[in-house]
Design a protein around this motif. Structure first.
Motif, PDB file in Angstrom:
ATOM      1  N   ILE A   1       0.976  -1.186   0.020  1.00 55.90           N
ATOM      2  CA  ILE A   1       0.178   0.066  -0.015  1.00 55.90           C
ATOM      3  C   ILE A   1       0.922   1.289  -0.034  1.00 55.90           C
ATOM      4  N   GLY A   2       2.054   1.155   0.862  1.00 52.78           N
ATOM      5  CA  GLY A   2       2.996   2.252   1.020  1.00 52.78           C
ATOM      6  C   GLY A   2       3.490   2.653  -0.631  1.00 52.78           C
ATOM      7  N   ILE A   3       3.952   1.766  -1.232  1.00 54.74           N
ATOM      8  CA  ILE A   3       4.613   1.745  -2.572  1.00 54.74           C
ATOM      9  C   ILE A   3       3.554   2.464  -3.845  1.00 54.74           C
ATOM     10  N   LEU A   4       2.306   2.051  -3.656  1.00 53.01           N
ATOM     11  CA  LEU A   4       1.517   2.727  -4.425  1.00 53.01           C
ATOM     12  C   LEU A   4       1.024   3.859  -4.077  1.00 53.01           C
ATOM     13  N   ALA A   5       0.934   4.204  -2.730  1.00 50.17           N
ATOM     14  CA  ALA A   5       0.636   5.646  -2.328  1.00 50.17           C
ATOM     15  C   ALA A   5       1.657   6.518  -2.467  1.00 50.17           C
ATOM     16  N   SER A   6       2.978   6.144  -2.450  1.00 57.54           N
ATOM     17  CA  SER A   6       4.078   7.052  -2.912  1.00 57.54           C
ATOM     18  C   SER A   6       4.101   7.103  -4.155  1.00 57.54           C
ATOM     19  N   MET A   7       3.744   6.496  -4.859  1.00 64.53           N
ATOM     20  CA  MET A   7       4.059   6.830  -6.445  1.00 64.53           C
ATOM     21  C   MET A   7       2.916   7.823  -6.918  1.00 64.53           C
ATOM     22  N   LEU A   8       1.750   7.688  -6.076  1.00 66.08           N
ATOM     23  CA  LEU A   8       0.690   8.714  -6.304  1.00 66.08           C
ATOM     24  C   LEU A   8       1.026  10.014  -5.738  1.00 66.08           C
ATOM     25  N   THR A   9       1.618   9.879  -4.442  1.00 65.09           N
ATOM     26  CA  THR A   9       1.799  11.328  -4.063  1.00 65.09           C
ATOM     27  C   THR A   9       3.473  11.960  -4.455  1.00 65.09           C
ATOM     28  N   ALA A  10       4.353  11.144  -4.808  1.00 58.04           N
ATOM     29  CA  ALA A  10       5.479  11.637  -4.941  1.00 58.04           C
ATOM     30  C   ALA A  10       5.680  12.191  -6.435  1.00 58.04           C
ATOM     31  N   ILE A  11       5.078  11.264  -7.354  1.00 56.76           N
ATOM     32  CA  ILE A  11       5.110  11.534  -8.762  1.00 56.76           C
ATOM     33  C   ILE A  11       4.091  12.451  -9.238  1.00 56.76           C
TER      34      ILE A  11
END
Length: 522
Positions: free
Chosen positions: A485-495
């Protein structure tokens, strides 16, 4: 350029989603979906159970004997000596050779049987393959039955998983008192094997002078009364019905306000029950639960409708637990406690405190570093980082996930990975700005150049997390879920998110042209 762009709109919606759905977990409100704390965080009970799979084979043999008895009675076939030998075979004789085709046809419908016939006598045993399958199914059924019982008992987020061929791991968060532990263990281990058995009226008065071996010669067994071990009953070894035909069981009260259990049979059980009681008026039928006779009433008339009653000095709590066990199904084999560990609530509180300190301190260090090194670009990255944590908590709460210590470690690791993506993007932008590229082009090309590295790192980590979830158990699954979940969320927020913020602020950044203030370039 418009201040609001599609990236920024998606990011703002993500922030709203994360905050709204994570509030119940952070504030522990009475309403709303919340994350449940695992055994290692709130305390509870960990047990390793062993399933006695040989009993499942015996139970299957007994059910085959019951089927043979019912078929012979229903078809008026004369058989003699129907009994169970050495708990692994059924033996009976057909007195009329003309009935062999009927019996053979019936036995062919029972899968996994090895049939031996010598003159008039049949010997039925399970094939080697069927025996292995029966044992394997018994463990799977015990897992499902225990899980159903705990769900009906009201325990939050119990974990019941198979370990190896015959063992089962049970974790019960929230079990904090000895009384709760005793009730849970009793509910889990109770076989709840209900059997309706005919009393041998011809020899009933000899039961106190008869040994088990003598009773076996007549196809009988000796059972004790549940409320008085000195009272014994001589009953036919082959039961008329068993708990597999029970579809419902509810607690009620008799005329003297004592708890009883009313049970209902399925259509097949109701038919067998009605036929037996119709043919045995005046005789007794023993109601047997887990090898103890609870009552042995006289049959006054044919009992239709497929319902019955169990009485025997229950307390209200005992009656409730038995009813739950009957509704969720009898255990095909008994279980034994191999290992038990209790995690106290104080230890769980210490774990929460320690992991919270680790999460907060790691978050603050990263937060401060990003601001010092990247200035306002670091603030933008930190906004994405905070949003990332809210999204993780919100998604876990929505799916009712359980947070464990490895899960907390996954969140801490996600913080580092989310920042890592922003660091890569920030460095690509800084490189282009140092080369004299314009701010708008540096931002666009910076994201474009960083994308491949970010995707490679996150996708490979996500694949590992999927493998951990597929092959791991318990805490490992919790870690895999959190980090995924953290990886998918970080790709949404960071990118997506930070790119949208840069687009909204681009006019101001271009006008200011202070690269040190915005990107930390001196």
């Amino acid at each position: 350029m418009k201040i609001f762009n599609y990236r920024l709109v998606i990011f703002i919606l993500s922030i709203i989603f994360g905050v709204v759905f994570s509030i119940p977990s952070f504030l522990q409100t009475e309403t709303g979906k919340k994350i449940s704390l695992g055994l290692d965080l709130q305390g509870g009970l960990h047990m390793l159970l062993g399933v006695k799979t040989d009993e499942a084979v015996t139970s299957k043999i007994k059910s085959i004997a019951t089927a043979v008895k019912y078929f012979s009675d229903d078809e008026d076939i004369l058989i003699d000596g129907l009994s169970i030998k050495s708990n692994d075979s059924v033996v009976f004789s057909v007195l009329d050779k003309d009935e062999f085709p009927k019996v053979d046809k019936m036995l062919e419908e029972i899968k996994g049987l090895d049939i031996s016939k010598q003159e008039l006598e049949y010997t039925l045993t399970l094939s080697a393959e069927e025996e292995i399958q029966t044992k394997d199914q018994a463990v799977s059924q015990v897992v499902e039955t225990i899980r159903n019982r705990l769900d009906q008992f009201g325990l939050a987020e119990p974990t019941v998983v198979r370990q190896g061929e015959t063992d089962i791991v049970v974790q019960l968060p929230g079990i904090k008192t000895a009384e709760d532990e005793r009730a849970a263990r009793e509910l889990i281990s109770k076989p709840a094997n209900l059997e309706l058995m005919a009393v041998d009226e011809e020899r009933a008065d000899q039961v106190y002078n008869m040994s088990k071996a003598q009773a076996a010669q007549y196809g009988d067994i000796i059972l004790e009364a549940t409320d008085n071990p000195n009272v014994k009953y001589l009953v036919k070894e082959i039961p008329i019905l068993n708990g597999s035909q029970v579809v419902d069981a509810q607690v009620a009260f008799d005329q003297s306000n004592q708890p009883i259990i009313n049970f209902t049979l399925n259509s097949a059980g109701a038919r067998i029950f009605g036929d037996f009681t119709g043919k045995n008026v005046g005789k007794r039928l023993a109601v047997v639960l887990d090898g103890k006779v609870y009552s042995a009433p006289n049959i006054r008339e044919r009992i239709g409708g497929g319902s019955g009653q169990i009485s025997g000095g229950f307390t209200v709590i005992e009656a409730g637990n038995v009813a739950i066990a009957l509704r969720s199904g009898a255990l095909p084999a008994s279980v034994e406690l191999l290992e038990k560990r209790s995690v106290g609530p104080s230890l769980g509180a210490d774990s929460i405190k320690a992991s919270t300190i680790a999460l907060v301190s790691g978050f603050l260090i990263v937060f401060i570093f990003m601001i010092i090194y990247y200035r306002r670009a670091g603030i933008i990255a930190n906004v994405a980082l905070i949003t990332n944590i809210f999204i993780i908590i919100a998604i876990m709460a929505m799916f009712g996930a359980t947070l464990t210590l490895p899960g907390m470690a996954g969140i801490v690791l996600t913080v580092g990975m989310a920042v890592d993506a922003n660091v890569i993007i920030g460095e690509r932008i800084r490189e282009l700005l140092r080369q004299g590229v314009s701010i708008p082009k540096a931002i666009e090309d910076g994201y474009s150049n960083a994308m491949r590295a970010i995707l490679d790192a996150n996708i490979t980590t996500l694949l590992v997390a999927v493998i951990l979830y597929a092959y791991g158990t318990g805490p490992i699954k919790g870690f895999a879920i959190t980090i995924s979940i953290g990886i998918l969320a970080s790709m949404l927020t960071a990118i997506l998110g930070t790119h949208g913020i840069y687009e909204a602020l681009l006019p101001k950044i271009s006008k200011d042209k202070n690269l040190n203030k915005w990107f930390g370039i001196k």
